[in-house]
Design a protein around this motif. Structure first.
Motif, PDB file in Angstrom:
ATOM      1  N   ARG A 131      -7.819   4.703 -43.652  1.00 53.52           N
ATOM      2  CA  ARG A 131      -7.583   6.064 -44.156  1.00 53.52           C
ATOM      3  C   ARG A 131      -8.748   6.985 -43.805  1.00 53.52           C
ATOM      4  O   ARG A 131      -8.550   8.182 -43.549  1.00 53.52           O
ATOM      5  N   THR A 132      -9.963   6.446 -43.770  1.00 52.95           N
ATOM      6  CA  THR A 132     -11.125   7.250 -43.410  1.00 52.95           C
ATOM      7  C   THR A 132     -11.020   7.761 -41.977  1.00 52.95           C
ATOM      8  O   THR A 132     -11.331   8.921 -41.688  1.00 52.95           O
ATOM      9  N   ILE A 133     -10.573   6.914 -41.069  1.00 49.97           N
ATOM     10  CA  ILE A 133     -10.533   7.280 -39.652  1.00 49.97           C
ATOM     11  C   ILE A 133      -9.188   7.880 -39.245  1.00 49.97           C
ATOM     12  O   ILE A 133      -9.067   8.440 -38.134  1.00 49.97           O
ATOM     13  N   ALA A 134      -8.195   7.822 -40.105  1.00 49.02           N
ATOM     14  CA  ALA A 134      -6.826   8.233 -39.754  1.00 49.02           C
ATOM     15  C   ALA A 134      -6.721   9.629 -39.121  1.00 49.02           C
ATOM     16  O   ALA A 134      -5.967   9.807 -38.159  1.00 49.02           O
ATOM     17  N   LYS A 171     -15.639  -2.807 -46.111  1.00 46.99           N
ATOM     18  CA  LYS A 171     -15.395  -3.400 -47.429  1.00 46.99           C
ATOM     19  C   LYS A 171     -13.909  -3.724 -47.602  1.00 46.99           C
ATOM     20  O   LYS A 171     -13.542  -4.800 -48.058  1.00 46.99           O
ATOM     21  N   ARG A 172     -13.065  -2.739 -47.272  1.00 45.20           N
ATOM     22  CA  ARG A 172     -11.616  -2.899 -47.395  1.00 45.20           C
ATOM     23  C   ARG A 172     -10.938  -2.221 -46.217  1.00 45.20           C
ATOM     24  O   ARG A 172     -11.278  -1.086 -45.879  1.00 45.20           O
ATOM     25  N   HIS A 194      -7.605 -15.016 -40.441  1.00 45.90           N
ATOM     26  CA  HIS A 194      -7.687 -14.529 -41.817  1.00 45.90           C
ATOM     27  C   HIS A 194      -7.824 -13.011 -41.952  1.00 45.90           C
ATOM     28  O   HIS A 194      -8.154 -12.507 -43.031  1.00 45.90           O
ATOM     29  N   ILE A 195      -7.571 -12.257 -40.890  1.00 49.16           N
ATOM     30  CA  ILE A 195      -7.556 -10.791 -41.016  1.00 49.16           C
ATOM     31  C   ILE A 195      -6.484 -10.392 -42.036  1.00 49.16           C
ATOM     32  O   ILE A 195      -5.403 -10.978 -42.069  1.00 49.16           O
ATOM     33  N   PRO A 196      -6.738  -9.381 -42.882  1.00 49.19           N
ATOM     34  CA  PRO A 196      -5.713  -8.931 -43.851  1.00 49.19           C
ATOM     35  C   PRO A 196      -4.618  -8.123 -43.147  1.00 49.19           C
ATOM     36  O   PRO A 196      -4.564  -6.896 -43.232  1.00 49.19           O
ATOM     37  N   TRP A 197      -3.752  -8.831 -42.451  1.00 47.44           N
ATOM     38  CA  TRP A 197      -2.769  -8.163 -41.591  1.00 47.44           C
ATOM     39  C   TRP A 197      -1.767  -7.323 -42.354  1.00 47.44           C
ATOM     40  O   TRP A 197      -1.373  -6.246 -41.899  1.00 47.44           O
ATOM     41  N   THR A 213      -3.337  -4.148 -43.166  1.00 46.67           N
ATOM     42  CA  THR A 213      -3.578  -3.385 -41.942  1.00 46.67           C
ATOM     43  C   THR A 213      -2.325  -2.660 -41.479  1.00 46.67           C
ATOM     44  O   THR A 213      -2.329  -1.435 -41.266  1.00 46.67           O
ATOM     45  N   PHE A 214      -1.234  -3.397 -41.299  1.00 46.12           N
ATOM     46  CA  PHE A 214      -0.001  -2.785 -40.802  1.00 46.12           C
ATOM     47  C   PHE A 214       0.614  -1.838 -41.831  1.00 46.12           C
ATOM     48  O   PHE A 214       1.168  -0.794 -41.458  1.00 46.12           O
ATOM     49  N   ARG A 215       0.510  -2.170 -43.095  1.00 47.21           N
ATOM     50  CA  ARG A 215       1.037  -1.281 -44.128  1.00 47.21           C
ATOM     51  C   ARG A 215       0.304   0.061 -44.112  1.00 47.21           C
ATOM     52  O   ARG A 215       0.944   1.128 -44.138  1.00 47.21           O
ATOM     53  N   THR A 216      -1.023   0.019 -44.018  1.00 46.02           N
ATOM     54  CA  THR A 216      -1.796   1.255 -44.053  1.00 46.02           C
ATOM     55  C   THR A 216      -1.594   2.072 -42.781  1.00 46.02           C
ATOM     56  O   THR A 216      -1.508   3.306 -42.839  1.00 46.02           O
ATOM     57  N   LEU A 217      -1.515   1.414 -41.640  1.00 44.26           N
ATOM     58  CA  LEU A 217      -1.251   2.144 -40.394  1.00 44.26           C
ATOM     59  C   LEU A 217       0.095   2.864 -40.472  1.00 44.26           C
ATOM     60  O   LEU A 217       0.235   3.997 -39.989  1.00 44.26           O
ATOM     61  N   ALA A 218       1.073   2.230 -41.092  1.00 43.80           N
ATOM     62  CA  ALA A 218       2.368   2.896 -41.274  1.00 43.80           C
ATOM     63  C   ALA A 218       2.245   4.067 -42.244  1.00 43.80           C
ATOM     64  O   ALA A 218       2.818   5.142 -42.021  1.00 43.80           O
TER      65      ALA A 218
END
Length: 296
Positions: free
Chosen positions: A205-208, A198-199, A228-231, A234-239
């Protein structure tokens, strides 16, 4: 005011040579040499049934270049980890051990892919609790073998057209918890997540807590960043979750026709070197944009 400097820890960047071939050989040497020259930290290759010596020789070549390596694999219906047959599940463990031997010979530290169940093999029903249990048992046994080789197995959630056991990070996290082995973690692939999650932030965060590998993949399997991937998310959350493992581009072409046909790649998306060169620049730019900087 006392002086300070900023320090950052960057995830290593890899490129999956499946964009050229599913089989490794000396023919891949010029490609790996160029990938090193343009700035990659490592390469990723597919594990097939070639002799272990082939992987050892290729690993020696990578070592001479100063390139690290990771690997990917799939597993077929004859070795399906979720099979009701104990004999088939034993074949799954044996097959995974063979992949570990090949990856170890090459010097790889990660084996990624949908090793939790047979690729594109469906039961025509939703995943069952006993299937998760059987898969976890196989993965735990493989994890014990991987521990000796200092290799981490990172099962991958695939889209609904290629898998039914693990489509989402929620399902994958459940399987990893059941497996309960330090050498069995998880991976996140942006291509599959684009279809199933979904997001992206919530999925990451679920798999982190068990995340150990990331595939940077365009929605069409072409050049990351030109899609069109929400890059940014993606990179913000991985950080934000302090992810420091591999960020490896996985893109596909029809260069290896047999492999392309097996995964339903029927057209060209981008030239492999367009993907490699522009993708590397894109990942470095995004890493810098969302780098966590600490004053030391």
């Amino acid at each position: 005011m006392p002086s300070a400097t900023e320090s950052t820890q960057r995830s290593p960047i890899g490129f999956n040579v499946l964009a050229w071939s599913a089989s490794i050989s000396e023919k891949m040497h010029p490609i790996t040499e160029r990938l090193k020259t343009i700035g990659y930290d490592g390469i990723e290759c597919f594990i097939d049934n070639q002799d272990v010596s082939v992987y050892r020789q290729f690993g020696d070549h990578l070592n001479q270049l100063g390139l690290r390596s990771t690997t990917v694999m799939v597993i077929g219906p004859d070795e399906n980890p979720v099979s009701e047959s104990p004999q088939v599940r034993e074949k799954a463990v044996t097959y995974l051990k063979g992949a570990i031997d090949r990856a170890h010979a090459m010097g790889a530290t990660v084996i990624a892919g949908p090793m939790h169940s047979a690729f594109a093999t469906f039961s025509r029903r939703e995943p069952q609790a006993d299937e998760y249990a059987r898969s976890a048992e196989v993965l735990h046994a493989a994890g014990e073998y991987a521990r000796q080789a200092n290799i981490v197995l990172t099962p991958e959630a695939l889209n609904r057209f290629e898998c039914y056991l693990c489509n989402t990070m929620e399902q994958l996290a459940h399987l990893i918890r059941l497996t309960d082995h330090p050498n069995v973690r998880a991976m996140f692939d942006t291509h599959h997540a684009n279809m199933e999650e979904k997001r992206f932030p919530e999925a990451i965060r679920t798999i982190a807590p068990v995340l150990a590998h990331v595939h940077i993949s365009a929605n069409d399997r072409g050049t990351p960043g030109a899609d069109h991937i929400p890059w940014d998310e993606t990179f913000r959350t991985l950080a934000e979750v302090n992810y420091t493992g591999w960020m490896t581009i996985e893109a596909f072409t029809r260069n290896d026709v047999d492999f392309a046909n097996s995964i339903g790649v029927w057209r060209e998306y981008n030239d492999p070197w367009h993907i490699a060169e522009n993708g590397l620049t894109f990942i470095k730019t995004m890493q810098e944009k969302y780098a966590k900087k600490e004053l030391v």
